[in-house]
Design a protein around this motif. Structure first.
Motif, short mmCIF file in Angstrom:
data_model
loop_
_atom_site.label_atom_id
_atom_site.label_comp_id
_atom_site.label_asym_id
_atom_site.label_seq_id
_atom_site.Cartn_x
_atom_site.Cartn_y
_atom_site.Cartn_z
N LEU A 1 2.48 -0.02 -6.60
CA LEU A 1 2.97 1.36 -6.53
C LEU A 1 3.06 1.99 -7.91
O LEU A 1 2.70 3.16 -8.09
CB LEU A 1 4.34 1.39 -5.85
CG LEU A 1 5.00 2.76 -5.68
CD1 LEU A 1 4.17 3.65 -4.76
CD2 LEU A 1 6.42 2.62 -5.15
N THR B 1 0.28 6.59 -7.80
CA THR B 1 1.59 6.67 -7.14
C THR B 1 1.75 7.93 -6.30
O THR B 1 2.19 7.87 -5.15
CB THR B 1 2.72 6.60 -8.19
OG1 THR B 1 2.52 5.46 -9.02
CG2 THR B 1 4.08 6.51 -7.52
N MET C 1 -0.45 7.84 -3.15
CA MET C 1 0.07 6.91 -2.15
C MET C 1 1.31 7.47 -1.46
O MET C 1 1.46 7.34 -0.24
CB MET C 1 0.39 5.56 -2.80
CG MET C 1 -0.85 4.79 -3.21
SD MET C 1 -0.50 3.08 -3.74
CE MET C 1 0.17 3.38 -5.37
N THR D 1 0.19 10.44 0.86
CA THR D 1 -0.51 9.93 2.04
C THR D 1 0.46 9.24 2.99
O THR D 1 0.35 9.38 4.23
CB THR D 1 -1.62 8.94 1.63
OG1 THR D 1 -2.47 9.55 0.66
CG2 THR D 1 -2.47 8.55 2.84
N ALA D 2 1.42 8.52 2.44
CA ALA D 2 2.43 7.86 3.27
C ALA D 2 3.25 8.87 4.06
O ALA D 2 3.45 8.73 5.27
CB ALA D 2 3.35 7.00 2.40
N ILE E 1 1.36 1.23 0.71
CA ILE E 1 1.03 0.94 -0.69
C ILE E 1 -0.35 0.30 -0.81
O ILE E 1 -1.25 0.85 -1.45
CB ILE E 1 2.12 0.04 -1.31
CG1 ILE E 1 3.45 0.81 -1.35
CG2 ILE E 1 1.72 -0.40 -2.72
CD1 ILE E 1 4.64 0.00 -1.83
N ASN F 1 -3.06 2.51 1.27
CA ASN F 1 -3.34 3.80 0.63
C ASN F 1 -4.01 3.62 -0.73
O ASN F 1 -4.78 4.47 -1.17
CB ASN F 1 -2.05 4.61 0.48
CG ASN F 1 -1.55 5.11 1.83
OD1 ASN F 1 -2.27 5.08 2.83
ND2 ASN F 1 -0.32 5.58 1.87
N TYR F 2 -3.72 2.51 -1.40
CA TYR F 2 -4.43 2.23 -2.65
C TYR F 2 -5.92 2.00 -2.37
O TYR F 2 -6.78 2.50 -3.08
CB TYR F 2 -3.83 1.01 -3.34
CG TYR F 2 -4.56 0.63 -4.61
CD1 TYR F 2 -4.53 1.46 -5.73
CD2 TYR F 2 -5.29 -0.55 -4.69
CE1 TYR F 2 -5.22 1.13 -6.89
CE2 TYR F 2 -5.98 -0.90 -5.84
CZ TYR F 2 -5.94 -0.05 -6.94
OH TYR F 2 -6.62 -0.39 -8.09
N HIS G 1 -7.59 5.31 -1.71
CA HIS G 1 -7.85 6.05 -2.94
C HIS G 1 -9.09 5.52 -3.66
O HIS G 1 -9.91 6.30 -4.18
CB HIS G 1 -6.63 5.96 -3.87
CG HIS G 1 -6.76 6.79 -5.10
ND1 HIS G 1 -7.29 6.30 -6.28
CD2 HIS G 1 -6.46 8.10 -5.36
CE1 HIS G 1 -7.31 7.25 -7.20
NE2 HIS G 1 -6.80 8.35 -6.66
#
Length: 537
Positions: free
Chosen positions: A274, A279, A282, A285-286, A371, A374-375, A378
């Motif tokens: 994170l 950051t 993420m 998007t969360a 985390i 979504n990473y 990206h």
């Protein structure tokens, strides 16, 4: 030894091993034909029972909320005035590690990539809409409905074990208010327990099937180990040694310690990713994914693609391949995890057990997807790493470690991830061996017998290793889900069971209006026994 053998439920013990051999030996001798038979059965289950599985998921969630905020939720598990056996942190870490296992280490970073290519609702793959749903669906599949399915058997088992002091930790015993005590001790009760054990062993094989290649890839990245069955078996033996020692130590020293260590490592990993990753992306998007799930919760819970294949509509099989399969998978594991949650919840109210499981379990899973997932998203959208290509041309494990390899201090991250996966796998199997040993005993005062725990720890590792060498591990995974299909009906019976017995007992208490209710007054003869009656309800 003779005295300890008297505590073994021999029909369940022998019947479980016999069913296991009956299924696995043909898979070893005829792996190709066996795989085809099981695939046909799997397709039949997810295609024809899809409505039942989805109704079970949403129904279990609604039932859990009802119990939590009714008088039943106020019932204290254990003796009057008893305190929780485990601190909340240890309790949450144990239920999370047992319920999720190494599977989340495989799926959290990459599950979105499947949805992105083949999204739900007949959307076009590779689009912004597809990615919006891809980021949300993993959180949904590992969210409150999954944990609600786990809790269906947990409620009546916890009630009978902690409140009514029935020291047999069995699924069949929890059905007594519905099928009667006579049938619990006869064929139908034994059949329920045997199917439960078979599903548990198959589920354990699935966990190893996911974990072994992941750990093999981690060792390949760190030390250059080859990707082959020999290395995977070495990894499995290492995990067996860890969870065998832990199982021998018992639930308080072994499982609790491993789970706490696991939680500590997981938090370090997630916080690091994170902080060093994108950051803001993420977090945004969360939050967006949570909004998508809340806005479309009932749509996602009931989506079956009924028009697929008709007229000009595509037949993507998205519900069958994902939501229905996940619900079937959670259901196959539900008696195992439910029984474990029940065992560790002494001193808590039913409401506390339900809401704690739903919140801690869902939050833990969501953090992994928000985390790590979504990473990975990206990396894909920014062009830094083509995760989809690696997934399609290489393997799931290669895609996971390619994502980890893009982080700063990648060697340390990969080492941490590999250690975490080993501990996750060991913790899950530790819990399963504990439950297996409990189920085949006629009585469990505090812990199942040590030799019994070690026996099932060995059985859990022997089966997947044998199938890795001679057969098809994935076939057994699928077979366990098929074996879990009857649990759809059993789940409804379990809900009826806890409702009937709790209502019956509440009417006999003098302090049923208190915030926490201690059940102290019991009838001379339970209403599901020969001499009892439900008339007082």
């Amino acid at each position: 030894m003779k005295a300890s053998l008297k505590l073994i439920d021999k029909p369940t013990f022998i019947g479980s091993l016999a069913l296991l051999l009956l299924v696995t030996i043909p898979l070893i001798i005829w792996p190709v034909e066996g795989a085809n038979w099981v695939k046909l059965a799997r397709d039949f289950v997810v295609t024809h029972f899809g409505v039942a599985y989805l109704l079970l998921g949403i129904g279990a969630f609604i039932f859990m909320l009802y119990v939590s905020f009714s008088d039943i939720g106020k019932i204290q598990l254990g003796d009057p005035g008893s305190k929780p056996e485990f601190k909340t942190t240890s309790w949450a870490s144990m239920l999370f590690c047992a319920g999720i296992g190494v599977g989340i280490m495989v799926w959290a970073p990459i599950e979105w990539a499947y949805y992105y290519q083949s999204p739900p609702f007949l959307l076009e793959g590779g689009t912004a809409d597809a990615m919006k749903w891809a980021a949300a669906y993993g959180i949904f599949h590992w969210g409150p409905l999954a944990w609600s399915i786990y809790l269906v058997p947990a409620l009546p088992i916890a009630y009978f074990y902690h409140v009514r002091k029935n020291r047999a930790l069995k699924l069949s015993e929890a059905l007594a208010p519905v099928i009667g005590q006579k049938n619990v001790k006869r064929f139908w009760g034994k059949l329920v327990d045997i199917l439960f054990i078979f599903g548990m062993l198959g589920g354990g094989a699935t966990t190893l099937g996911l974990g072994a290649p992941l750990l093999n890839e981690g060792l390949h990245q760190l030390f250059g180990f080859e990707r082959n069955i020999t290395v995977q078996i070495f990894v499995l033996m290492l995990c067996t040694a860890i969870f065998g020692a832990s199982a021998y130590s018992g639930i308080k020293k072994g499982i609790q310690t491993l789970s706490n260590f696991n939680l500590f490592l997981a938090l370090i990993l997630l916080i690091y990713v994170l902080l060093v990753g994108p950051t803001v992306f993420m977090a945004e998007t969360a939050l967006s994914s949570v909004a998508v799930i809340i806005e479309n919760f009932f749509t996602m819970s009931t989506y079956l693609e009924p028009f697929g294949g008709l007229n000009e509509f595509k037949d993507t099989d998205f519900p069958q391949d994902w939501t229905i399969f996940y619900w079937a998978w959670w259901l196959a594991f539900a008696p195992t995890i439910g029984l474990f949650i029940a065992r560790i919840s002494q001193g808590r109210t039913l409401k506390n057990m339900i809401l704690g499981s739903l919140s801690y379990g869902t939050l833990g899973c969501a953090l992994f997807f928000m985390i790590l997932g979504n990473y990975g998203i990206h990396l894909q959208l920014s062009g830094e790493l083509d995760v989809v290509r690696i997934l399609n041309t290489d393997s799931q494990s290669a895609a996971v470690f390619a994502i980890l390899g893009s982080l700063p201090m990648s060697t340390v991250v990969i080492a941490l991830y590999t250690v975490l996966a080993i501990v996750f796998l060991s913790t899950t199997f530790d819990s399963i061996s504990y439950i297996l040993a409990s189920v085949v005993q006629t009585e469990v005062e505090d812990e199942p017998m040590r030799w019994n725990r070690l026996f099932w720890a060995g059985t859990l590792s022997f089966l997947p290793v044998t199938l890795l060498f001679f057969g098809d591990l994935k076939t057994l995974q699928t077979a366990s889900i098929i074996a879990g299909a009857p649990l759809i009906i059993i789940s409804v019976m379990l809900c009826v069971s806890i409702f009937r017995v709790a209502r019956y007992d509440l009417k006999r208490q003098d302090d049923a209006t208190q915030p926490n209710i201690d059940i102290k007054n019991f009838p001379q003869h339970d209403p599901w026994t020969k001499d009892g009656s439900w008339k007082n309800t």
